[in-house]
Design a protein around this motif. Structure first.
Motif, mmCIF file in Angstrom:
data_model
loop_
_atom_site.group_PDB
_atom_site.id
_atom_site.type_symbol
_atom_site.label_atom_id
_atom_site.label_comp_id
_atom_site.label_asym_id
_atom_site.label_seq_id
_atom_site.Cartn_x
_atom_site.Cartn_y
_atom_site.Cartn_z
ATOM 1 N N LEU A 1 0.577 -1.412 0.399
ATOM 2 C CA LEU A 1 0.347 0.161 0.264
ATOM 3 C C LEU A 1 0.645 1.163 0.110
ATOM 4 O O LEU A 1 1.008 2.159 -0.786
ATOM 5 C CB LEU A 1 -0.637 0.088 0.958
ATOM 6 C CG LEU A 1 -2.061 -0.709 1.463
ATOM 7 C CD1 LEU A 1 -3.158 -0.751 2.308
ATOM 8 C CD2 LEU A 1 -3.126 -0.362 -0.134
ATOM 9 N N HIS B 1 2.137 1.983 -4.012
ATOM 10 C CA HIS B 1 0.291 1.861 -4.493
ATOM 11 C C HIS B 1 -0.258 2.759 -3.799
ATOM 12 O O HIS B 1 -1.994 1.761 -3.071
ATOM 13 C CB HIS B 1 0.303 0.254 -5.160
ATOM 14 C CG HIS B 1 0.960 -0.472 -5.224
ATOM 15 N ND1 HIS B 1 1.683 -1.323 -4.605
ATOM 16 C CD2 HIS B 1 1.072 -0.350 -6.942
ATOM 17 C CE1 HIS B 1 2.459 -1.766 -5.775
ATOM 18 N NE2 HIS B 1 2.176 -1.737 -7.233
ATOM 19 N N GLN C 1 -2.710 4.688 -4.382
ATOM 20 C CA GLN C 1 -3.800 4.898 -5.196
ATOM 21 C C GLN C 1 -4.729 4.806 -4.159
ATOM 22 O O GLN C 1 -5.990 4.165 -4.200
ATOM 23 C CB GLN C 1 -4.075 4.901 -6.251
ATOM 24 C CG GLN C 1 -3.243 3.625 -7.690
ATOM 25 C CD GLN C 1 -2.193 3.496 -7.132
ATOM 26 O OE1 GLN C 1 -1.552 3.827 -6.908
ATOM 27 N NE2 GLN C 1 -1.519 2.340 -8.524
ATOM 28 N N TRP C 2 -4.783 2.555 -4.237
ATOM 29 C CA TRP C 2 -5.732 1.897 -3.327
ATOM 30 C C TRP C 2 -5.962 1.882 -2.354
ATOM 31 O O TRP C 2 -6.564 1.279 -1.290
ATOM 32 C CB TRP C 2 -5.065 0.733 -3.397
ATOM 33 C CG TRP C 2 -5.086 -0.066 -4.837
ATOM 34 C CD1 TRP C 2 -3.618 -0.129 -5.548
ATOM 35 C CD2 TRP C 2 -5.554 0.114 -5.490
ATOM 36 N NE1 TRP C 2 -3.803 0.094 -7.156
ATOM 37 C CE2 TRP C 2 -5.289 -0.371 -7.130
ATOM 38 C CE3 TRP C 2 -7.088 -0.556 -5.696
ATOM 39 C CZ2 TRP C 2 -5.793 -0.956 -8.189
ATOM 40 C CZ3 TRP C 2 -8.210 -1.058 -6.657
ATOM 41 C CH2 TRP C 2 -7.535 -0.972 -7.930
ATOM 42 N N LEU D 1 -9.717 2.647 -0.837
ATOM 43 C CA LEU D 1 -10.702 1.303 -0.801
ATOM 44 C C LEU D 1 -9.930 -0.152 0.358
ATOM 45 O O LEU D 1 -10.780 -0.110 0.668
ATOM 46 C CB LEU D 1 -9.588 0.570 -2.469
ATOM 47 C CG LEU D 1 -10.717 -1.319 -2.762
ATOM 48 C CD1 LEU D 1 -11.758 -1.044 -2.522
ATOM 49 C CD2 LEU D 1 -10.436 -1.517 -3.908
ATOM 50 N N ALA D 2 -8.733 -0.114 0.650
ATOM 51 C CA ALA D 2 -7.713 -0.327 1.647
ATOM 52 C C ALA D 2 -8.815 -0.294 2.947
ATOM 53 O O ALA D 2 -8.795 -1.208 3.927
ATOM 54 C CB ALA D 2 -6.782 -0.156 1.820
#
Length: 415
Positions: free
Chosen positions: A13, A16, A18-19, A22-23
Protein backbone atom coordinates in the motif's frame (compact mmCIF):
# COMPACT_ATOMS: atom_id res chain seq x y z
CA UNK A 1 -2.55 -12.76 9.11
CA UNK A 2 0.98 -12.28 10.44
CA UNK A 3 2.05 -11.07 6.99
CA UNK A 4 -0.53 -8.28 7.21
CA UNK A 5 1.01 -7.05 10.42
CA UNK A 6 4.68 -7.64 9.54
CA UNK A 7 4.46 -5.45 6.50
CA UNK A 8 3.58 -7.25 3.24
CA UNK A 9 0.22 -5.58 2.72
CA UNK A 10 1.28 -2.31 4.31
CA UNK A 11 4.45 -2.17 2.22
CA UNK A 12 2.45 -2.75 -0.94
CA UNK A 13 0.00 0.00 0.00
CA UNK A 14 2.91 2.32 0.66
CA UNK A 15 4.00 1.85 -2.95
CA UNK A 16 0.45 2.01 -4.36
CA UNK A 17 -1.23 4.78 -2.41
CA UNK A 18 -4.01 5.11 -4.98
CA UNK A 19 -5.53 2.03 -3.30
CA UNK A 20 -5.53 3.49 0.22
CA UNK A 21 -9.19 4.56 0.03
CA UNK A 22 -10.31 1.09 -1.01
CA UNK A 23 -8.11 -0.43 1.72
CA UNK A 24 -9.75 1.76 4.39
CA UNK A 25 -13.17 0.73 3.04
CA UNK A 26 -12.37 -3.00 3.13
CA UNK A 27 -10.77 -2.90 6.58
CA UNK A 28 -13.75 -0.99 8.01
CA UNK A 29 -16.11 -3.47 6.34
CA UNK A 30 -14.29 -6.55 7.65
CA UNK A 31 -13.92 -4.97 11.11
CA UNK A 32 -17.71 -4.68 11.27
CA UNK A 33 -18.51 -8.01 9.60
CA UNK A 34 -19.66 -10.95 11.73
CA UNK A 35 -17.04 -13.71 12.12
CA UNK A 36 -14.41 -11.83 10.06
CA UNK A 37 -14.34 -9.02 12.61
CA UNK A 38 -13.52 -11.52 15.34
CA UNK A 39 -10.30 -12.76 13.74
CA UNK A 40 -9.00 -9.78 11.76
CA UNK A 41 -7.01 -7.13 13.70
CA UNK A 42 -9.00 -4.39 12.04
CA UNK A 43 -8.15 -1.64 14.52
CA UNK A 44 -4.41 -2.15 14.05
CA UNK A 45 -4.69 -2.26 10.27
CA UNK A 46 -6.99 0.76 10.16
CA UNK A 47 -4.56 2.76 12.30
CA UNK A 48 -1.68 1.90 9.98
CA UNK A 49 -3.55 2.57 6.73
CA UNK A 50 -5.09 5.85 7.90
CA UNK A 51 -1.60 6.97 8.97
CA UNK A 52 -0.45 6.33 5.40
CA UNK A 53 -3.45 8.30 4.14
CA UNK A 54 -2.59 11.18 6.44
CA UNK A 55 1.01 11.19 5.31
CA UNK A 56 -0.01 10.97 1.66
CA UNK A 57 -2.29 13.09 -0.44
CA UNK A 58 -5.70 11.83 0.74
CA UNK A 59 -8.01 14.35 2.37
CA UNK A 60 -9.43 13.74 5.83
CA UNK A 61 -12.97 13.91 4.46
CA UNK A 62 -12.25 11.19 1.90
CA UNK A 63 -10.79 8.89 4.56
CA UNK A 64 -13.90 9.43 6.70
CA UNK A 65 -16.23 8.63 3.79
CA UNK A 66 -14.37 5.40 2.96
CA UNK A 67 -14.42 4.28 6.61
CA UNK A 68 -18.05 5.26 7.14
CA UNK A 69 -19.21 3.44 4.00
CA UNK A 70 -17.30 0.27 4.88
CA UNK A 71 -18.66 0.25 8.44
CA UNK A 72 -22.25 0.71 7.27
CA UNK A 73 -22.04 -2.05 4.65
CA UNK A 74 -20.26 -4.41 7.06
CA UNK A 75 -23.00 -4.03 9.65
CA UNK A 76 -25.72 -4.41 7.02
CA UNK A 77 -24.15 -7.67 5.81
CA UNK A 78 -23.96 -8.93 9.40
CA UNK A 79 -27.59 -7.99 9.96
CA UNK A 80 -28.62 -9.77 6.74
CA UNK A 81 -26.65 -12.84 7.81
CA UNK A 82 -28.55 -12.99 11.09
CA UNK A 83 -31.91 -12.35 9.41
CA UNK A 84 -31.37 -15.09 6.82
CA UNK A 85 -29.92 -17.88 8.98
CA UNK A 86 -31.50 -17.02 12.35
CA UNK A 87 -30.61 -19.61 15.02
CA UNK A 88 -28.77 -21.86 12.53
CA UNK A 89 -25.76 -19.56 12.96
CA UNK A 90 -25.11 -21.23 16.30
CA UNK A 91 -24.16 -24.40 14.40
CA UNK A 92 -21.14 -22.75 12.77
CA UNK A 93 -17.91 -24.17 14.14
CA UNK A 94 -16.58 -20.87 15.47
CA UNK A 95 -19.76 -20.15 17.43
CA UNK A 96 -20.23 -23.78 18.47
CA UNK A 97 -16.81 -23.64 20.11
CA UNK A 98 -17.48 -20.17 21.59
CA UNK A 99 -21.22 -20.00 22.38
CA UNK A 100 -20.58 -17.24 24.92
CA UNK A 101 -19.99 -14.73 22.10
CA UNK A 102 -23.56 -14.88 20.87
CA UNK A 103 -24.92 -15.25 24.42
CA UNK A 104 -23.22 -12.05 25.57
CA UNK A 105 -24.31 -10.15 22.48
CA UNK A 106 -27.93 -11.30 22.96
CA UNK A 107 -27.98 -10.14 26.57
CA UNK A 108 -26.40 -6.84 25.58
CA UNK A 109 -28.86 -6.26 22.73
CA UNK A 110 -31.96 -7.27 24.69
CA UNK A 111 -30.95 -5.07 27.61
CA UNK A 112 -30.04 -1.92 25.71
CA UNK A 113 -32.00 -2.21 22.46
CA UNK A 114 -31.22 0.52 19.91
CA UNK A 115 -28.53 2.07 22.05
CA UNK A 116 -26.94 -1.38 22.36
CA UNK A 117 -26.28 -1.31 18.61
CA UNK A 118 -24.83 2.20 18.88
CA UNK A 119 -22.52 1.57 21.84
CA UNK A 120 -21.82 -2.01 20.72
CA UNK A 121 -19.88 -0.67 17.75
CA UNK A 122 -17.25 0.57 20.23
CA UNK A 123 -17.18 -2.46 22.56
CA UNK A 124 -14.42 -4.99 21.77
CA UNK A 125 -15.36 -8.57 20.92
CA UNK A 126 -19.13 -8.05 20.62
CA UNK A 127 -18.72 -5.29 18.02
CA UNK A 128 -19.17 -7.51 14.91
CA UNK A 129 -21.74 -9.78 16.63
CA UNK A 130 -24.38 -7.23 17.69
CA UNK A 131 -25.73 -6.52 14.15
CA UNK A 132 -25.97 -10.25 13.47
CA UNK A 133 -27.88 -10.79 16.71
CA UNK A 134 -30.21 -7.92 15.80
CA UNK A 135 -31.01 -9.78 12.58
CA UNK A 136 -31.45 -13.07 14.43
CA UNK A 137 -34.00 -11.41 16.72
CA UNK A 138 -35.91 -9.91 13.76
CA UNK A 139 -35.28 -6.26 14.50
CA UNK A 140 -37.17 -4.05 11.98
CA UNK A 141 -34.86 -3.32 9.05
CA UNK A 142 -35.54 0.43 8.78
CA UNK A 143 -34.90 0.87 12.49
CA UNK A 144 -31.59 -0.97 12.20
CA UNK A 145 -30.56 1.06 9.14
CA UNK A 146 -31.21 4.33 11.01
CA UNK A 147 -29.14 3.40 14.07
CA UNK A 148 -26.47 1.82 11.84
CA UNK A 149 -25.97 5.09 9.95
CA UNK A 150 -25.93 7.11 13.16
CA UNK A 151 -23.42 4.85 14.92
CA UNK A 152 -21.15 4.77 11.85
CA UNK A 153 -21.13 8.59 11.82
CA UNK A 154 -19.69 8.48 15.34
CA UNK A 155 -17.42 5.48 14.73
CA UNK A 156 -15.62 6.76 11.63
CA UNK A 157 -14.05 9.92 13.17
CA UNK A 158 -13.02 8.06 16.33
CA UNK A 159 -11.18 5.32 14.44
CA UNK A 160 -9.83 7.38 11.53
CA UNK A 161 -8.61 10.52 13.30
CA UNK A 162 -5.75 9.07 15.44
CA UNK A 163 -3.97 7.39 12.54
CA UNK A 164 -4.62 10.26 10.14
CA UNK A 165 -3.27 12.82 12.60
CA UNK A 166 -0.21 10.65 13.25
CA UNK A 167 0.46 10.45 9.51
CA UNK A 168 0.14 14.21 9.08
CA UNK A 169 2.21 14.91 12.19
CA UNK A 170 5.21 13.18 10.64
CA UNK A 171 5.53 16.16 8.30
CA UNK A 172 5.08 18.77 11.01
CA UNK A 173 8.11 20.43 12.66
CA UNK A 174 9.05 18.96 16.04
CA UNK A 175 11.18 21.18 18.33
CA UNK A 176 13.81 19.95 20.73
CA UNK A 177 12.50 18.32 23.92
CA UNK A 178 9.03 17.86 22.38
CA UNK A 179 9.02 14.08 22.58
CA UNK A 180 10.48 14.15 26.08
CA UNK A 181 7.57 16.27 27.29
CA UNK A 182 4.94 14.46 25.21
CA UNK A 183 5.95 10.96 26.32
CA UNK A 184 6.29 12.03 29.95
CA UNK A 185 2.81 13.53 29.95
CA UNK A 186 1.33 10.55 28.12
CA UNK A 187 2.97 8.11 30.54
CA UNK A 188 1.69 9.99 33.59
CA UNK A 189 -1.86 10.18 32.24
CA UNK A 190 -1.83 6.48 31.33
CA UNK A 191 -0.57 5.66 34.82
CA UNK A 192 -3.29 7.80 36.37
CA UNK A 193 -5.99 6.07 34.31
CA UNK A 194 -4.68 2.62 35.23
CA UNK A 195 -4.53 3.53 38.92
CA UNK A 196 -8.09 4.92 38.89
CA UNK A 197 -9.44 1.80 37.16
CA UNK A 198 -7.69 -0.53 39.63
CA UNK A 199 -8.92 1.49 42.61
CA UNK A 200 -12.49 1.48 41.33
CA UNK A 201 -12.18 -2.22 40.50
CA UNK A 202 -11.71 -2.90 44.22
CA UNK A 203 -15.34 -1.74 44.68
CA UNK A 204 -14.85 -0.71 48.30
CA UNK A 205 -16.61 2.12 50.11
CA UNK A 206 -13.43 4.17 49.88
CA UNK A 207 -12.78 3.50 46.15
CA UNK A 208 -14.54 6.59 44.77
CA UNK A 209 -12.94 8.82 47.40
CA UNK A 210 -9.38 7.61 46.74
CA UNK A 211 -9.86 7.74 42.96
CA UNK A 212 -11.32 11.26 43.22
CA UNK A 213 -8.46 12.46 45.43
CA UNK A 214 -5.95 10.98 42.99
CA UNK A 215 -7.56 12.96 40.15
CA UNK A 216 -7.56 16.05 42.37
CA UNK A 217 -3.84 15.55 43.04
CA UNK A 218 -3.23 15.26 39.28
CA UNK A 219 -5.25 18.45 38.73
CA UNK A 220 -3.06 20.30 41.24
CA UNK A 221 0.09 18.89 39.66
CA UNK A 222 -0.96 20.12 36.21
CA UNK A 223 -1.67 23.59 37.63
CA UNK A 224 1.75 23.74 39.32
CA UNK A 225 3.87 22.25 36.53
CA UNK A 226 2.02 23.48 33.44
CA UNK A 227 4.79 25.97 32.59
CA UNK A 228 7.21 23.09 32.06
CA UNK A 229 5.09 21.87 29.13
CA UNK A 230 5.38 25.11 27.20
CA UNK A 231 7.16 23.47 24.25
CA UNK A 232 4.39 20.88 23.96
CA UNK A 233 1.66 23.51 24.06
CA UNK A 234 3.39 25.79 21.56
CA UNK A 235 3.90 22.85 19.20
CA UNK A 236 0.19 22.04 19.20
CA UNK A 237 -0.68 25.68 18.55
CA UNK A 238 1.83 25.78 15.68
CA UNK A 239 0.45 22.58 14.12
CA UNK A 240 -3.10 23.93 14.18
CA UNK A 241 -1.89 27.02 12.30
CA UNK A 242 -0.18 25.02 9.54
CA UNK A 243 -1.94 24.84 6.13
CA UNK A 244 -1.61 21.02 6.19
CA UNK A 245 -3.67 20.93 9.38
CA UNK A 246 -6.63 22.56 7.70
CA UNK A 247 -8.50 19.28 7.09
CA UNK A 248 -11.61 19.00 9.19
CA UNK A 249 -11.28 22.53 10.58
CA UNK A 250 -14.39 23.78 8.80
CA UNK A 251 -16.44 20.92 10.18
CA UNK A 252 -15.17 21.60 13.70
CA UNK A 253 -15.84 25.32 13.29
CA UNK A 254 -19.40 24.52 12.21
CA UNK A 255 -19.87 22.63 15.50
CA UNK A 256 -18.49 25.50 17.59
CA UNK A 257 -21.80 25.94 19.50
CA UNK A 258 -21.10 22.60 21.20
CA UNK A 259 -18.11 24.20 22.93
CA UNK A 260 -20.24 27.09 24.24
CA UNK A 261 -22.14 27.14 27.56
CA UNK A 262 -25.32 26.29 25.61
CA UNK A 263 -24.63 22.54 25.55
CA UNK A 264 -24.17 21.96 29.31
CA UNK A 265 -27.10 24.29 30.07
CA UNK A 266 -29.46 22.44 27.73
CA UNK A 267 -28.21 19.03 28.83
CA UNK A 268 -28.52 19.92 32.51
CA UNK A 269 -32.06 21.22 31.97
CA UNK A 270 -33.17 18.06 30.13
CA UNK A 271 -31.45 15.77 32.64
CA UNK A 272 -33.00 17.59 35.59
CA UNK A 273 -36.45 17.57 34.00
CA UNK A 274 -36.33 13.85 33.21
CA UNK A 275 -35.18 12.99 36.75
CA UNK A 276 -37.86 15.21 38.29
CA UNK A 277 -40.61 13.59 36.21
CA UNK A 278 -39.29 10.16 37.22
CA UNK A 279 -39.00 11.25 40.87
CA UNK A 280 -35.45 9.89 40.93
CA UNK A 281 -34.34 12.02 43.87
CA UNK A 282 -31.10 10.15 44.49
CA UNK A 283 -29.96 10.55 40.89
CA UNK A 284 -31.04 14.20 40.95
CA UNK A 285 -28.94 14.76 44.07
CA UNK A 286 -25.93 13.19 42.37
CA UNK A 287 -26.42 15.44 39.35
CA UNK A 288 -26.57 18.55 41.54
CA UNK A 289 -23.57 17.55 43.66
CA UNK A 290 -21.38 16.57 40.69
CA UNK A 291 -22.02 19.81 38.80
CA UNK A 292 -21.54 21.88 41.97
CA UNK A 293 -18.27 20.10 42.78
CA UNK A 294 -17.07 20.62 39.20
CA UNK A 295 -17.89 24.32 39.40
CA UNK A 296 -16.15 24.81 42.75
CA UNK A 297 -13.03 23.01 41.54
CA UNK A 298 -12.98 25.13 38.37
CA UNK A 299 -13.04 28.27 40.53
CA UNK A 300 -10.35 26.87 42.84
CA UNK A 301 -7.87 26.21 40.04
CA UNK A 302 -8.91 29.36 38.11
CA UNK A 303 -9.83 27.31 35.04
CA UNK A 304 -10.40 29.17 31.77
CA UNK A 305 -13.90 29.51 30.34
CA UNK A 306 -13.38 26.90 27.55
CA UNK A 307 -11.95 24.46 30.10
CA UNK A 308 -14.83 25.03 32.54
CA UNK A 309 -17.51 24.64 29.85
CA UNK A 310 -15.88 21.45 28.58
CA UNK A 311 -15.68 20.10 32.15
CA UNK A 312 -19.40 20.71 32.73
CA UNK A 313 -20.26 19.04 29.42
CA UNK A 314 -18.10 16.02 30.23
CA UNK A 315 -19.45 15.55 33.74
CA UNK A 316 -23.04 15.67 32.48
CA UNK A 317 -22.39 13.24 29.62
CA UNK A 318 -20.62 10.91 32.06
CA UNK A 319 -23.58 11.17 34.44
CA UNK A 320 -26.00 9.93 31.80
CA UNK A 321 -23.82 6.87 31.17
CA UNK A 322 -23.18 6.23 34.87
CA UNK A 323 -26.84 6.39 35.90
CA UNK A 324 -27.85 4.04 33.12
CA UNK A 325 -25.48 1.17 33.89
CA UNK A 326 -25.63 1.02 37.70
CA UNK A 327 -27.09 -2.53 38.02
CA UNK A 328 -24.34 -4.24 36.02
CA UNK A 329 -20.95 -5.81 36.73
CA UNK A 330 -17.85 -3.62 36.97
CA UNK A 331 -16.39 -4.27 33.52
CA UNK A 332 -19.79 -3.77 31.86
CA UNK A 333 -20.05 -0.41 33.62
CA UNK A 334 -16.48 0.40 32.61
CA UNK A 335 -17.27 -0.40 28.96
CA UNK A 336 -20.26 1.93 29.11
CA UNK A 337 -18.22 4.70 30.68
CA UNK A 338 -15.58 4.31 27.96
CA UNK A 339 -18.31 5.34 25.56
CA UNK A 340 -17.92 8.85 26.97
CA UNK A 341 -14.45 9.04 25.36
CA UNK A 342 -15.65 9.68 21.76
CA UNK A 343 -17.86 12.54 22.96
CA UNK A 344 -14.97 13.91 24.99
CA UNK A 345 -12.58 13.73 22.03
CA UNK A 346 -15.06 15.54 19.78
CA UNK A 347 -15.87 18.26 22.32
CA UNK A 348 -12.17 18.69 23.09
CA UNK A 349 -11.27 19.03 19.41
CA UNK A 350 -14.01 21.63 18.92
CA UNK A 351 -12.77 23.59 21.93
CA UNK A 352 -9.16 23.36 20.72
CA UNK A 353 -9.95 24.56 17.19
CA UNK A 354 -12.91 26.91 17.55
CA UNK A 355 -12.17 28.52 20.92
CA UNK A 356 -8.36 28.38 20.68
CA UNK A 357 -8.10 26.24 23.78
CA UNK A 358 -4.82 24.71 24.87
CA UNK A 359 -3.73 21.15 25.44
CA UNK A 360 -3.57 21.71 29.18
CA UNK A 361 -7.07 23.20 29.21
CA UNK A 362 -8.37 19.91 27.77
CA UNK A 363 -6.52 17.90 30.39
CA UNK A 364 -7.78 20.22 33.14
CA UNK A 365 -11.37 19.81 31.93
CA UNK A 366 -11.12 16.02 31.99
CA UNK A 367 -9.64 16.01 35.48
CA UNK A 368 -12.23 18.51 36.74
CA UNK A 369 -15.07 16.34 35.46
CA UNK A 370 -13.59 13.11 36.84
CA UNK A 371 -12.81 14.62 40.25
CA UNK A 372 -16.22 16.25 40.65
CA UNK A 373 -18.12 13.12 39.65
CA UNK A 374 -16.07 10.72 41.79
CA UNK A 375 -16.21 12.84 44.94
CA UNK A 376 -19.95 13.49 44.54
CA UNK A 377 -20.54 9.77 44.02
CA UNK A 378 -18.57 8.92 47.16
CA UNK A 379 -20.49 11.41 49.30
CA UNK A 380 -23.87 10.22 48.06
CA UNK A 381 -23.05 6.50 48.29
CA UNK A 382 -22.19 6.75 51.98
CA UNK A 383 -25.94 6.36 52.49
CA UNK A 384 -26.26 3.48 50.02
CA UNK A 385 -25.52 2.64 46.38
CA UNK A 386 -26.84 4.94 43.66
CA UNK A 387 -29.63 3.12 41.82
CA UNK A 388 -30.70 3.36 38.22
CA UNK A 389 -33.45 6.00 37.78
CA UNK A 390 -36.98 4.82 37.14
CA UNK A 391 -38.82 5.40 33.82
CA UNK A 392 -39.08 7.58 31.84
CA UNK A 393 -35.60 8.84 32.79
CA UNK A 394 -34.09 5.36 32.43
CA UNK A 395 -35.25 5.29 28.78
CA UNK A 396 -34.04 8.79 27.97
CA UNK A 397 -30.68 9.11 29.72
CA UNK A 398 -28.42 7.75 27.00
CA UNK A 399 -30.14 9.84 24.34
CA UNK A 400 -30.06 13.14 26.21
CA UNK A 401 -26.51 14.17 25.09
CA UNK A 402 -27.41 13.53 21.46
CA UNK A 403 -30.75 15.34 21.76
CA UNK A 404 -29.02 18.28 23.45
CA UNK A 405 -26.32 18.47 20.77
CA UNK A 406 -28.89 18.45 17.96
CA UNK A 407 -30.90 21.15 19.73
CA UNK A 408 -27.83 23.36 20.22
CA UNK A 409 -26.58 22.94 16.66
CA UNK A 410 -30.01 23.66 15.21
CA UNK A 411 -30.56 26.68 17.44
CA UNK A 412 -33.71 25.24 19.05
CA UNK A 413 -32.49 26.26 22.51
CA UNK A 414 -33.03 29.91 21.55
CA UNK A 415 -36.77 29.37 21.14
Amino acid sequence: MDNLLTGDLLSWLGDHQQWLGLAIFLIALLESLAIAGLVIPGVVLLLAVTAMAGGGGMSFGAALVWAFTGAVIGDMLSFALGRFFHQDIRRLGLFRRNPQWIARAEVFFQRYGLFGIFIGRFVGPIRPIIPMVAGMLDMPTLRFVAINLLSALAWAPVYVTPGFVAGRAIKWPVPEFFWEQALTLLGLLAGLLLAVVLILRAQQRWSNLVAGLLCLLALAAVALTGDRLEILQQSFALWLALPSAGWGMQALDAMAPLASPALPVVLLALLTLSLLVSRSWQALALCAMATAACGLLALAVDASLPSSVLAFSLVLVALTALLTNRPHAFWTRAAFMSGVAPAGVLLGAISLVSLHGTLLSLINASLLAATGLLLALWILERGGPVLRPSPPASYLLLWLPLISAIGVLSGLHYL
